[in-house]
Design an enzyme around this catalytic site. Structure first.
Site, PDB file in Angstrom:
ATOM      1  CD  GLU A  55      44.838  47.028  45.293  1.00 56.54           C
ATOM      2  OE1 GLU A  55      45.955  47.493  45.572  1.00 56.54           O
ATOM      3  OE2 GLU A  55      43.833  47.756  45.163  1.00 56.54           O
ATOM      4  CB  CYS A  79      51.781  41.944  47.569  1.00 54.32           C
ATOM      5  SG  CYS A  79      50.390  41.814  48.682  1.00 54.32           S
TER       6      CYS A  79
HETATM    7  P1  NAD Z   1      51.323  37.216  38.046  1.00 57.14           P
HETATM    8  O1  NAD Z   1      51.135  38.603  37.591  1.00 57.14           O
HETATM    9  O2  NAD Z   1      52.364  36.389  37.409  1.00 57.14           O
HETATM   10  O3  NAD Z   1      49.956  36.394  37.867  1.00 57.14           O
HETATM   11  C1  NAD Z   1      48.724  36.876  38.382  1.00 57.14           C
HETATM   12  C2  NAD Z   1      47.596  36.343  37.504  1.00 57.14           C
HETATM   13  O4  NAD Z   1      47.728  36.916  36.198  1.00 57.14           O
HETATM   14  C3  NAD Z   1      47.621  34.828  37.314  1.00 57.14           C
HETATM   15  O5  NAD Z   1      46.300  34.353  37.284  1.00 57.14           O
HETATM   16  C4  NAD Z   1      48.303  34.680  35.967  1.00 57.14           C
HETATM   17  O6  NAD Z   1      47.958  33.493  35.302  1.00 57.14           O
HETATM   18  C5  NAD Z   1      47.788  35.876  35.219  1.00 57.14           C
HETATM   19  N1  NAD Z   1      48.691  36.305  34.152  1.00 57.14           N
HETATM   20  C6  NAD Z   1      50.052  36.238  34.133  1.00 57.14           C
HETATM   21  N2  NAD Z   1      50.525  36.751  32.993  1.00 57.14           N
HETATM   22  C7  NAD Z   1      49.467  37.143  32.272  1.00 57.14           C
HETATM   23  C8  NAD Z   1      49.312  37.767  30.995  1.00 57.14           C
HETATM   24  N3  NAD Z   1      50.370  38.082  30.257  1.00 57.14           N
HETATM   25  N4  NAD Z   1      48.078  38.036  30.565  1.00 57.14           N
HETATM   26  C9  NAD Z   1      47.008  37.724  31.315  1.00 57.14           C
HETATM   27  N5  NAD Z   1      47.074  37.154  32.539  1.00 57.14           N
HETATM   28  C10 NAD Z   1      48.306  36.867  33.009  1.00 57.14           C
HETATM   29  O7  NAD Z   1      51.531  37.280  39.633  1.00 57.14           O
HETATM   30  P2  NAD Z   1      51.802  36.104  40.666  1.00 57.14           P
HETATM   31  O8  NAD Z   1      53.193  35.605  40.482  1.00 57.14           O
HETATM   32  O9  NAD Z   1      50.681  35.116  40.663  1.00 57.14           O
HETATM   33  O10 NAD Z   1      51.698  36.897  42.025  1.00 57.14           O
HETATM   34  C11 NAD Z   1      52.746  37.664  42.506  1.00 57.14           C
HETATM   35  C12 NAD Z   1      52.553  39.125  42.206  1.00 57.14           C
HETATM   36  O11 NAD Z   1      51.302  39.559  42.731  1.00 57.14           O
HETATM   37  C13 NAD Z   1      53.593  40.002  42.869  1.00 57.14           C
HETATM   38  O12 NAD Z   1      53.968  41.028  41.987  1.00 57.14           O
HETATM   39  C14 NAD Z   1      52.857  40.557  44.071  1.00 57.14           C
HETATM   40  O13 NAD Z   1      53.384  41.769  44.565  1.00 57.14           O
HETATM   41  C15 NAD Z   1      51.489  40.713  43.536  1.00 57.14           C
HETATM   42  N6  NAD Z   1      50.492  40.740  44.598  1.00 57.14           N
HETATM   43  C16 NAD Z   1      49.976  41.938  44.950  1.00 57.14           C
HETATM   44  C17 NAD Z   1      49.060  42.023  45.971  1.00 57.14           C
HETATM   45  C18 NAD Z   1      48.472  43.339  46.389  1.00 57.14           C
HETATM   46  O14 NAD Z   1      47.500  43.349  47.116  1.00 57.14           O
HETATM   47  N7  NAD Z   1      49.037  44.463  45.933  1.00 57.14           N
HETATM   48  C19 NAD Z   1      48.658  40.863  46.632  1.00 57.14           C
HETATM   49  C20 NAD Z   1      49.196  39.638  46.234  1.00 57.14           C
HETATM   50  C21 NAD Z   1      50.110  39.587  45.204  1.00 57.14           C
END
Ligand code: NAD
Length: 542
Positions: A292, A326
């Site tokens: 998501e 999100c």
């Molecule tokens: P993010 O993508 O920066 O991080 C999410 C997770 O991925 C973290 O655990 C992070 O450490 C890990 N991560 C980051 N870069 C990585 C990489 N290159 N390789 C492997 N793992 C990696 O997101 P965030 O800032 O924590 O959250 C915000 C984002 O999440 C927004 O885009 C938001 O829209 C989305 N979100 C979506 C939903 C949904 O249900 N659609 C819900 C909540 C948040």
């Protein structure tokens, strides 16, 4: 021993009000004070053991970034491999454990959280992720409780889905855990997502390696402790922290990698998909890929809509939790006739919103999560100030001296594809595009085509024919679609959550659709009276 257990029928956990003088407020305040006066040492949790590498990073309060709440240990290559091994070791016993034992663990998580653990987790979420009491309550208390109570109820329905049988035969379906481990990767913005991503596959019998977001380590560690307190056996969920890329590369190239349960940004999810594609010949099974991701969530108002309802939806939808949901509304389409009366009150209300430390309960907004988020949001606002295609109507001020604070901001875009109408900013920034009343149908096309995302969206109208037309025209524009309501605040069991297009695989967190991704069905046919002659009747001579 013998009996078919019935999961208690769930209802949504009531939301406490935290009004002055309430017992929950007093309890929460005491817990905030206690947690703010200690520095928690957060280990990795591997096979039920707390592992400390000594290589740590600081977890700070976003609204007071000089204040260290915790130090979390980073996993190195050895610990990452140990986490996979621990999951592998736990697989047989957990995947064949009785359903009532698995359900009991997660029903107990819910009940502990509804009672003695509630304010511990709420306080950690408030301090570590900068949420006000209400935003914490609906996340780290109510949504987690709902995820597991409703999850157990949906799992029971899945297990009860059984095929028909011909005479002499008994057909059965078994819903096996996946063969291998699930990798759960959670975002910073919801403690509940942190609990759900590893917890739901585990409830369905899977073993998990969980990597929480670094800025949500305090609440994530408490979630891990809560799982253990509820009786989750060692090794079923293993928590690792540290370099996300290194952890991911190690786990996603293991032959026992059976699936990823991700919530976060679109770019990261796409990189996962690519890595999995590159290694597709090496896995024991085709991995389940559930993600998501981002959103650019809209509010569209028709001239027949109630302007007060539109204004309230914009303020709550765009600015609660600093726009870091999100589902947060971040672009609005308002007809010119309504804008004439909406602009003044909207600007005034936005300017009046209180912002500051989470421990001052009079604040509606708190800080954004970290330095990167602050810089990115401020960059968009600065660009809007300098652009001829946009105008900052209110807000835009920022101050990072104590915490990462950005005032709630409304930008007016003078063209419908101005960058802040398209990009996910993930902060308290709403962009409004004012359209000619007569062009309301064409504006629906703009709503649908302006951004690559399709997560949430809201339409406002009183005219029933318009509601029908807009609902039909925008059928692929949002996985969660709201009529005369803000596009945030989905509730488990009521509005299954998720979007498509660039917003994710739309497996609807907290619903039966998501649970089905974490099982692999086996069809069993048992013949009670097996044939003893290979010849069919048609072979006989006349
Ligand atoms: P993010 O993508 O920066 O991080 C999410 C997770 O991925 C973290 O655990 C992070 O450490 C890990 N991560 C980051 N870069 C990585 C990489 N290159 N390789 C492997 N793992 C990696 O997101 P965030 O800032 O924590 O959250 C915000 C984002 O999440 C927004 O885009 C938001 O829209 C989305 N979100 C979506 C939903 C949904 O249900 N659609 C819900 C909540 C948040």
């Amino acid at each position: 021993m013998n009996g078919i257990p019935a999961i208690p029928v769930p209802v949504n956990e009531p939301v406490f009000s935290y009004e002055p003088g309430s017992p929950e407020r007093a309890e929460l305040e005491a817990e905030l004070e206690a947690q703010a006066s200690e520095v928690v040492d957060i280990p990795l949790v591997i096979g039920g053991e707390e592992v400390r590498t000594g290589d740590t990073f600081d977890v700070v309060m976003p609204h007071d970034h000089g204040h260290v709440l915790a130090r979390a240990h980073r996993a190195g290559p050895d610990e990452i491999r140990r986490a996979v091994a621990a999951a592998r070791d736990a697989h047989r016993a957990w995947s064949t454990a009785r359903w009532d034992d698995r359900a009991a663990v997660f029903l107990k998580v819910a009940d502990l959280l509804a009672g003695p653990w509630r304010q511990r987790l709420n306080a950690a979420t408030m301090l570590g992720q900068s949420k006000n009491p209400y935003q914490a309550e609906i996340d780290s208390a109510c949504e987690i409780i709902d995820f597991f109570r409703f999850g157990a109820h949906f799992a029971e329905q899945i297990y009860a889905m059984q095929p028909i049988s011909d005479p002499g035969v008994w057909n059965r379906s078994e819903y096996r855990a996946l063969e291998g481990f699930v990798y759960a990767v959670s975002p910073f913005n919801f403690t509940a997502i942190g609990a759900n991503l590893p917890g739901t596959p585990a409830m369905m019998g899977n073993v998990v390696v969980w990597k929480p977001a670094s800025s949500a380590m305090l609440s994530s560690y408490l979630v891990m402790k809560l799982f253990e307190e509820a009786g989750l056996p060692p090794g079923v969920i293993n928590m690792v922290a540290g370099d996300a890329v290194r952890i991911t590369n190690e786990l996603m190239t293991d032959q026992d990698f059976a699936g990823v349960h991700f919530t976060g940004s679109t770019g990261v999810f796409r990189s996962f998909w690519k890595t999995i594609g590159d290694h597709i010949g090496e896995y024991r099974s085709y991995p389940r890929i559930v993600g998501e991701t981002g959103g650019k969530d809209f509010i569209w108002a028709h001239p027949s809509a109630d302007p007060d309802a539109v204004r309230t939806a914009i303020v709550r939808g765009a600015f609660e939790y600093q726009g870091q949901k999100c589902s947060a509304a971040s672009r609005a389409y308002v007809p010119a006739s309504m804008w004439a009366e909406l602009e003044g009150p909207l600007v005034e209300e936005t300017a009046s919103l209180t912002m500051g430390d989470v421990r001052d309960f009079s604040n509606f907004l708190n800080a954004v999560i970290d330095r990167n988020a602050f810089d990115k949001i401020v960059g968009y606002i600065d660009d809007a100030r300098a652009s001829d295609d946009a105008e900052v109507l209110v807000g835009g001020e920022s101050d990072d001296s104590v915490g990462w604070f950005v005032r709630p901001t409304i930008i007016r875009a003078l063209k419908p594809d101005y960058v802040t109408m398209c990009d996910e900013i993930f902060g308290p920034v709403m962009t409004v595009y004012v359209y000619d009343d007569n062009a309301w149908e064409e504006t629906l096309d703009l709503v649908d085509s302006t951004s690559p995302y399709a997560l949430t969206g809201a339409i406002f109208a009183r005219d029933r024919r318009v509601i029908r037309m807009a609902t039909d025209r925008l059928d692929q524009a949002a996985g969660n679609f709201y009529v005369n309501d803000k596009p945030t605040g989905a509730v488990v069991g009521q509005q299954p959550f998720g979007g498509s297009r660039a917003s994710g695989t739309n497996d609807k967190a907290g619903s039966m659709m998501n649970l089905l991704r974490w099982v692999s069905a086996r069809s069993i046919k048992e013949n009670f009276v097996p044939p003893t002659d290979y010849r069919y009747p048609f072979l006989e001579s006349e």
